[in-house]
Structures are given as C-alpha cells and as structure tokens.
Design a protein around this motif. Sequence first.
Motif, PDB file in Angstrom:
ATOM      1  N   PRO A 107       0.833  -1.205   0.000  1.00 12.01           N
ATOM      2  CA  PRO A 107       0.000   0.000   0.000  1.00 12.01           C
ATOM      3  C   PRO A 107       0.870   1.259   0.000  1.00 12.01           C
ATOM      4  O   PRO A 107       1.989   1.253   0.514  1.00 12.01           O
ATOM      5  CB  PRO A 107      -0.802  -0.113   1.301  1.00 12.01           C
ATOM      6  CG  PRO A 107      -0.104  -1.108   2.134  1.00 12.01           C
ATOM      7  CD  PRO A 107       0.745  -1.960   1.235  1.00 12.01           C
ATOM      8  N   PHE A 108       0.365   2.296  -0.615  1.00  9.88           N
ATOM      9  CA  PHE A 108       0.989   3.615  -0.543  1.00  9.88           C
ATOM     10  C   PHE A 108      -0.128   4.624  -0.356  1.00  9.88           C
ATOM     11  O   PHE A 108      -1.308   4.282  -0.475  1.00  9.88           O
ATOM     12  CB  PHE A 108       1.855   3.916  -1.779  1.00  9.88           C
ATOM     13  CG  PHE A 108       1.097   4.015  -3.074  1.00  9.88           C
ATOM     14  CD1 PHE A 108       0.580   5.232  -3.503  1.00  9.88           C
ATOM     15  CD2 PHE A 108       0.909   2.899  -3.877  1.00  9.88           C
ATOM     16  CE1 PHE A 108      -0.119   5.329  -4.696  1.00  9.88           C
ATOM     17  CE2 PHE A 108       0.218   2.985  -5.074  1.00  9.88           C
ATOM     18  CZ  PHE A 108      -0.300   4.206  -5.474  1.00  9.88           C
ATOM     19  N   ASP A 109       0.219   5.848  -0.043  1.00  8.18           N
ATOM     20  CA  ASP A 109      -0.783   6.876   0.214  1.00  8.18           C
ATOM     21  C   ASP A 109      -1.630   7.082  -1.037  1.00  8.18           C
ATOM     22  O   ASP A 109      -1.135   7.540  -2.052  1.00  8.18           O
ATOM     23  CB  ASP A 109      -0.103   8.182   0.627  1.00  8.18           C
ATOM     24  CG  ASP A 109      -1.093   9.215   1.093  1.00  8.18           C
ATOM     25  OD1 ASP A 109      -2.182   8.838   1.573  1.00  8.18           O
ATOM     26  OD2 ASP A 109      -0.793  10.419   0.978  1.00  8.18           O
ATOM     27  N   GLY A 110      -2.888   6.681  -0.965  1.00  7.13           N
ATOM     28  CA  GLY A 110      -3.794   6.860  -2.096  1.00  7.13           C
ATOM     29  C   GLY A 110      -3.961   5.648  -2.981  1.00  7.13           C
ATOM     30  O   GLY A 110      -4.646   5.716  -3.988  1.00  7.13           O
ATOM     31  N   GLY A 111      -3.325   4.530  -2.620  1.00  7.76           N
ATOM     32  CA  GLY A 111      -3.491   3.382  -3.490  1.00  7.76           C
ATOM     33  C   GLY A 111      -2.705   2.161  -3.078  1.00  7.76           C
ATOM     34  O   GLY A 111      -2.248   2.035  -1.951  1.00  7.76           O
TER      35      GLY A 111
END
Length: 114
Positions: free
Chosen positions: A7-11
Amino acid sequence: MTLVADPFDGGLAVRFEGARIDAAGAIDFKDGMKALTGSESGRVVLDLGQVGFIDSSGLGAIVAVMKQLGPGRRLELAGLTPAVAKVFRLTRMDDVFRIHDSVAAACSDAAQMP
C-alpha cells in the motif's frame, strides 16, 4: 507467478513477479489481482518491471483487471520493459493506461495530480 502488494498513500502497488503474462497464466493473474484489489480503494499501480513477454491473453487479462476495478478506480502501469512497452504501443493500449517509469514515479505523480 507471484503478486506482491504494497500500500501507498492513495493506493496500492502490485508487483508482478514472473517473466511472462501469457495464456498459461492469464486466469491466475486476473484472479490474484481481484483478490488483492477487491477490498481496497484508490489507484492500483501494477509494476511490470520483471515481465519480459506479454501476449494477447496477458494484455486481455490486464484490461479485465482494469474493468474489475470499476469506474471510480484507475489501473496504472509501471516499469515496463522495452518488449512489453512495445506491445502496449503497437496495440495502442498506451493511450488507455497511464504508464510510469517506476512505481516511485507513479507515487510521485500522484502528489501532482488534481
């Protein structure tokens, strides 16, 4: 074939670990992507940096994953090798997908998107 999600910020970034996406593995790829992305929201960046070959079944599987995500979510591609990038250019799928040099570039681009 292995799919690794981060996971990453926004997706969600999904790394395809394998050398080929072809008829032999297209269904497993679609099912694996559905399992990883079904409960998530936001963008999905598919890292194809290890893929050296893709055939029409593999291309169709990637399009099917895009459709599975639904209208409110985007499937973006990252790290295309020259052979895979050529397939996307020849089929004009490079107009359908947003393509990034790397997952890091995709995450950076997200900060600049409206």
